[in-house]
Enzyme design. Structure first.
Site, PDB file in Angstrom:
ATOM      1  N   HIS A 577       0.826  -1.207   0.000  1.00 14.03           N
ATOM      2  CA  HIS A 577       0.000   0.000   0.000  1.00 14.03           C
ATOM      3  C   HIS A 577       0.863   1.261   0.000  1.00 14.03           C
ATOM      4  O   HIS A 577       0.887   2.014  -0.976  1.00 14.03           O
ATOM      5  CB  HIS A 577      -0.954  -0.007   1.198  1.00 14.03           C
ATOM      6  CG  HIS A 577      -1.877   1.165   1.235  1.00 14.03           C
ATOM      7  ND1 HIS A 577      -2.448   1.624   2.395  1.00 14.03           N
ATOM      8  CD2 HIS A 577      -2.327   1.994   0.259  1.00 14.03           C
ATOM      9  CE1 HIS A 577      -3.219   2.666   2.137  1.00 14.03           C
ATOM     10  NE2 HIS A 577      -3.154   2.926   0.841  1.00 14.03           N
ATOM     11  N   HIS A 582       1.618   4.865  -2.825  1.00 12.30           N
ATOM     12  CA  HIS A 582       1.805   6.236  -2.350  1.00 12.30           C
ATOM     13  C   HIS A 582       3.220   6.753  -2.590  1.00 12.30           C
ATOM     14  O   HIS A 582       3.424   7.769  -3.260  1.00 12.30           O
ATOM     15  CB  HIS A 582       1.480   6.322  -0.857  1.00 12.30           C
ATOM     16  CG  HIS A 582       0.033   6.266  -0.537  1.00 12.30           C
ATOM     17  ND1 HIS A 582      -0.716   7.372  -0.233  1.00 12.30           N
ATOM     18  CD2 HIS A 582      -0.819   5.212  -0.465  1.00 12.30           C
ATOM     19  CE1 HIS A 582      -1.962   7.035   0.019  1.00 12.30           C
ATOM     20  NE2 HIS A 582      -2.056   5.712  -0.117  1.00 12.30           N
ATOM     21  N   HIS A 769      -4.251   0.962  -6.508  1.00 12.29           N
ATOM     22  CA  HIS A 769      -4.501   1.553  -5.190  1.00 12.29           C
ATOM     23  C   HIS A 769      -5.910   1.237  -4.703  1.00 12.29           C
ATOM     24  O   HIS A 769      -6.110   0.946  -3.515  1.00 12.29           O
ATOM     25  CB  HIS A 769      -4.291   3.067  -5.230  1.00 12.29           C
ATOM     26  CG  HIS A 769      -4.503   3.720  -3.905  1.00 12.29           C
ATOM     27  ND1 HIS A 769      -5.660   4.396  -3.589  1.00 12.29           N
ATOM     28  CD2 HIS A 769      -3.724   3.758  -2.794  1.00 12.29           C
ATOM     29  CE1 HIS A 769      -5.574   4.843  -2.352  1.00 12.29           C
ATOM     30  NE2 HIS A 769      -4.413   4.471  -1.845  1.00 12.29           N
ATOM     31  N   ASN A 773      -6.652  -0.650  -1.128  1.00 12.52           N
ATOM     32  CA  ASN A 773      -6.955   0.366  -0.120  1.00 12.52           C
ATOM     33  C   ASN A 773      -8.380   0.293   0.399  1.00 12.52           C
ATOM     34  O   ASN A 773      -8.598   0.283   1.611  1.00 12.52           O
ATOM     35  CB  ASN A 773      -6.704   1.768  -0.683  1.00 12.52           C
ATOM     36  CG  ASN A 773      -7.045   2.842   0.333  1.00 12.52           C
ATOM     37  OD1 ASN A 773      -6.315   3.049   1.302  1.00 12.52           O
ATOM     38  ND2 ASN A 773      -8.156   3.528   0.122  1.00 12.52           N
ATOM     39  N   ILE A 919      -6.476   9.119  -0.880  1.00 14.10           N
ATOM     40  CA  ILE A 919      -6.706   8.812   0.531  1.00 14.10           C
ATOM     41  C   ILE A 919      -5.727   7.737   0.951  1.00 14.10           C
ATOM     42  O   ILE A 919      -5.220   6.996   0.093  1.00 14.10           O
ATOM     43  CB  ILE A 919      -8.153   8.353   0.790  1.00 14.10           C
ATOM     44  CG1 ILE A 919      -8.452   8.229   2.280  1.00 14.10           C
ATOM     45  CG2 ILE A 919      -8.422   7.048   0.071  1.00 14.10           C
ATOM     46  CD1 ILE A 919      -8.396   9.512   3.031  1.00 14.10           C
TER      47      ILE A 919
END
Length: 919
Positions: A577, A582, A769, A773, A919
């Site tokens: 993740h 990110h 993602h 997520n 997010i």
């Protein structure tokens, strides 16, 4: 009466200076202007100018002396003119304090009288006298705003009268005269029958903060070599303005994109907050956006974490909009990690006890949590949250209630079954680590002198015995590709001793391996689990757990599965993740803004996929992945979390393997097959993440290939595009500096090269993602299903806790889980991270988002076709979720696999693919 002032332009740059106001003339020559009139624009350079009036002022008569012109533009050699209309859209603030509202009214007055904003047209044509693009003089924007039908924007209009040979406007220079920033949505120029869009969606800083004006280019994309001569210099200037010089503390109004290492996660002044710097030979890592805060130590050079209430810098246009920010500051407190977590920590600190029975966990969903105003206590979460505690707790009792996670919503006992344990490896929140078992024995790549024998304790004999239960030999299982592996041994074993030695916040772990068998009935079931500790002189410390029919073996098996889930949760959060989406995406965003003009077609393609990512990453550095933050507090690796993430980056991250087909082939979960649409064929057809993901991947690939070929029709244009080459070079050599010498970086010479690179990036920001997520709360919100840490090792016969385990195995299991406080913290964070905000922009709506960028109908068709493809993808996924043959999607009480469904309402839905990592 207000007299419009002509404005003088510096033709050798974008610095804009107003000339003195026109002198007041004798009454018979005075030119009167009403407040309701449109803008008076003064055109061309110095004394080349023409007068402008709106329809009302055309009927007014103004008397001039024929022998002595009253205004300089009357002496202009330009006799032919044309009228150009401008509509300037300014975005309103969604929420304002009283002082801000008063300031807003004052700003409207200033705009009405021409003291709010100056705009200047720049032609695509060269002015032969200056050698630069022909420019109008600066023009104040006047008039009262019009709200139209858009509640978010206010419209101001302006009218230019320009020479007929002025040429097509290619850029607009904007100067904000107010003391506060302005959010410019767009400027629309109407030049005869032509309508030219100048998209903004940008914050225009006050001239008090920076005297340089902003450059806004028209929407039509163009390669550097196709840039009109009149705006080529501005294109280069605009890029230089956002790069900075690598020095100084960045200010909130700035738009500077630069690189730095992760030197702001810890605080060397506090013994328990010392953390290593990520980025460098010892601990390689992708680079982050530089903020330039002062150093608190020089050896190592650690950056200050700022004041408690201070947010980390991100370029102004990367910050959350009001609606998104409200998701973090209003509404249900449990969905807001930056004020919910400290409230719970303070209020429940006296309840930081283990769960003693399953009903304790059930109460989190069946009963309200009452936050009582208690004395705030140190929760170890850091100062960022502290400012919220008093305000929240002094209100009185606050009631919160957690939604029942999807994994137990229809079947409370699903998590106990082996089938569900296996299903989640293919259709859970972390379906990206399972791999095909290709050979036995399984061997470690770690140094045997340090970590013991390399051969796994999961021997052929152990596996063959378990496979026999399914009426199959080991040889048959290999031949039919039915054996699979979840291997965290080498990743975790170097950290196990350090993690198990933590005293302030104890937790216990093993390095784990799990072997699965894919049955003919279509179920993936765990066969055996190996849990390893670092070896001692007397023992290899490798423990094997298999199914059993007696009570003791049954509970041992449950504890072993819990440790596997705990490891899986940590690897998921820190590697798959955070690192692989990110952190890896951040350098792409920085390089895109530094090296690609906003006019560049690749910039325009990537722009929707960069939204909010730098802001959410900065917030994570402030309160999630920092020393003492949520991740360290609630996940197994503790204070070594980011070191583990760095080790994974060093040992396994490769850009060329981050695309879905390549990753599946690398893990043996797919085979290359040119006859298949994506060039691969799945080994397990009922692999929901992969099967649905390939549909999304194919749609993205089709869009990107069409788009790239449209703008790069000349085969040599890729290599000759100096902005594009600089962009790719910077990603490799600055953004991922520690990997710059790796041989696997793709070349960028052909349209196919570029298409593959861009498809990878868009997939990572969107589908990848979303898949890893938005299922965090649906699967992890029930602590026993997916514990993020365990506090005890599995007891053996000679251990002190073995007797307690034999007397009450349920208590031993529950007391091994996170405490009530730890569980509540992580539930709050998981729910927040699983929430779609109301202003989410989804991949399926890309045609609407991109329509404003392009006036090329062919390009608009590409995005329309893409949205149509995703609509068909959604239909296919819904159809698959009703297919009873697909056991990993359908079954009694089983939630369907929806994480890659393109659409979603806002909230915690377990579905929906946003354009970006927001997010």
């Amino acid at each position: 009466m207000f007299i419009a002032s002509p404005v003088k332009t510096n033709f050798y740059g974008v610095s804009l200076v107003r000339s003195p106001a026109f002198p007041v003339l004798p009454r018979r020559l005075q030119h009167r202007v009403s407040l309701s009139r449109q803008v008076r624009a003064v055109i061309s350079r110095e004394e080349k100018a023409v007068d402008q009036e709106d329809e009302k002022s055309k009927n007014r008569s103004v008397v001039y002396s024929s022998s002595s012109p009253a205004f300089p533009w009357q002496r202009s050699k330009y006799t032919g003119t044309k009228t150009v209309m401008a509509v300037v859209k300014i975005r309103k603030k969604m929420r304002e304090k009283l002082t801000e509202r008063l300031g807003h009214q004052f700003e409207l007055l200033m705009k009405a009288v021409g003291q709010g904003m100056l705009i200047q047209l720049v032609s695509e044509d060269i002015d032969p006298e200056t050698g630069s693009g022909r420019r109008s003089l600066e023009t104040p924007v006047l008039g009262l705003p019009k709200a139209r039908n858009d509640p978010r924007n206010l419209e101001f209009t302006a009218t230019f009268t320009v020479p007929t040979d002025f040429g097509k406007p290619g850029a607009i220079l904007v100067t904000n005269l107010l003391s506060s920033e302005i959010c410019l949505s767009e400027i629309i120029i109407r030049d005869g029958s032509d309508t030219i869009l100048f998209p903004g969606n940008t914050w225009i800083h006050s001239r008090n903060d920076n005297p340089d004006g902003r450059i806004i280019f028209r929407s039509q994309p163009c390669l550097p070599s196709h840039t009109p001569a009149g705006i080529k210099e501005l294109r280069e200037k605009d890029l230089r303005s956002v790069r900075g010089n690598g020095k100084g503390d960045r200010k909130p109004h700035e738009r500077i994109y630069d690189y730095d290492v992760y030197n702001d996660l810890g605080d060397p002044r506090k013994k328990d907050r010392v953390r290593p710097i990520l980025g460098g030979p010892e601990m390689p890592y992708p680079r982050r956006c530089r903020s330039g805060r002062p150093l608190v130590s020089k050896n190592p050079p650690c950056e200050s974490r700022g004041k408690d209430k201070e947010e980390f810098y991100v370029p102004r246009d990367e910050e959350f909009e009001d609606i998104k920010r409200d998701t973090f500051t209003a509404g249900r407190l449990k969905a807001l990690f930056h004020n919910l977590v400290p409230s719970i920590a303070a209020a429940l600190s006296n309840l930081d006890i283990p769960f003693t029975c399953f009903s304790d966990i059930d109460k989190l969903y069946k009963c309200d949590i009452v936050l009582r105003p208690t004395e705030p206590k140190d929760t170890g979460l850091g100062g960022f949250f502290g400012s919220f505690v008093d305000g929240i707790l002094n209100v009185g009792e606050t009631l919160l209630k957690y939604d029942t996670p999807a994994v137990i919503k229809s079947d409370r006992f699903a998590w106990l079954r082996d089938n569900e344990f296996g299903r989640q490896a293919l259709a859970g929140v972390n379906p990206v680590n399972i791999e095909l078992l290709k050979e036995l024995p399984i061997r470690s790549k770690l140094d045997p002198a340090v970590y013991g024998p390399q051969e796994s304790a999961l021997t052929e004999e152990v596996i063959a015995k378990e496979v026999q239960h399914y009426g199959m030999t080991l040889e048959q299982a290999f031949e039919e590709k039915r054996l699979f592996l979840l291997d965290y041994h080498d990743m975790l074993l170097p950290f196990v001793d350090k993690i198990n030695s933590l005293k302030d916040d104890p937790r216990k772990t093993y390095a784990s391996r799990t072997i699965f068998f894919y049955s003919k009935a279509g179920a993936l079931r765990p066969l055996a689990i190996e849990l390893s500790l670092p070896p001692t002189p007397d023992n290899d410390n490798k423990f094997v757990y298999v199914h059993g029919h007696d009570a003791t073996t049954h509970w041992m098996w449950k504890l072993a599965k819990a440790h596997v889930c705990s490891n899986d949760a940590g690897v998921h959060q820190l590697v798959n993740h955070w690192l692989r989406t990110h952190a890896s995406m951040e350098p792409y965003i920085i390089a895109t803004n530094r090296q690609l003009s906003t006019m560049h077609p690749v910039y325009k393609l990537l722009h929707p996929h960069m939204r909010y990512t730098l802001e959410i990453n900065a917030r994570a550095r402030k309160s999630l992945i920092n020393g003492g933050g949520i991740i360290e507090s609630c996940f197994t690796p503790g204070k070594y979390s980011m070191e583990l993430s760095s080790a994974a980056y060093k040992n396994m991250w490769r850009f060329d393997m981050e695309g879905l087909p390549a990753d599946l082939v690398r893990r043996g979960m797919a085979e290359e097959d040119a006859s298949e649409e994506c060039g691969v064929k799945l080994v397990i057809e009922d692999y929901p993440y992969a099967a649905d993901g390939l549909l999304i991947w194919k749609a993205i690939k089709n869009l990107v290939e069409s788009y790239v070929k449209h703008f790069y029709s000349d085969p040599k244009s890729i290599a000759s595009d100096f902005e594009l080459q600089a962009w790719w070079d910077e990603i490799k050599n600055k953004g991922h500096y520690d990997k710059k010498d790796e041989p696997w970086w793709p070349k960028l010479n052909t349209t196919q090269d570029l298409s593959e690179i861009l498809t990878n990036m868009i997939w990572i920001a969107s589908g990848q993602h979303a898949a890893i997520n938005f299922g965090q709360y649906p699967f992890g919100g029930y602590v026993p299903n997916r514990p993020t840490l365990l506090r005890k090792l599995i007891p053996h016969e000679n251990d002190p806790e073995y007797e307690m385990f034999m007397r009450n195995p349920q208590y031993s299991f529950l007391s091994s889980l996170a405490t009530q406080l730890q569980a509540t913290k992580v539930m709050a964070v998981q729910e927040t991270l699983s929430t779609h905000s109301a202003d989410e922009e989804y991949l399926i709506d890309l045609k609407e988002n991109q329509r404003r960028w392009f006036q090329d109908e062919e390009v608009v068709k590409y995005f329309s076709k893409f949205s149509e493809e995703l609509e068909e993808v959604e239909k296919k996924i819904n159809k698959r979720n009703k297919d009873k043959k697909l056991k990993n999607r359908t079954g009694a009480g089983m939630p369907p696999y929806e994480l890659l469904l393109p659409t979603s309402p806002h909230g915690v839905t377990g579905r929906g693919i946003p354009n970006s990592i927001s997010i």
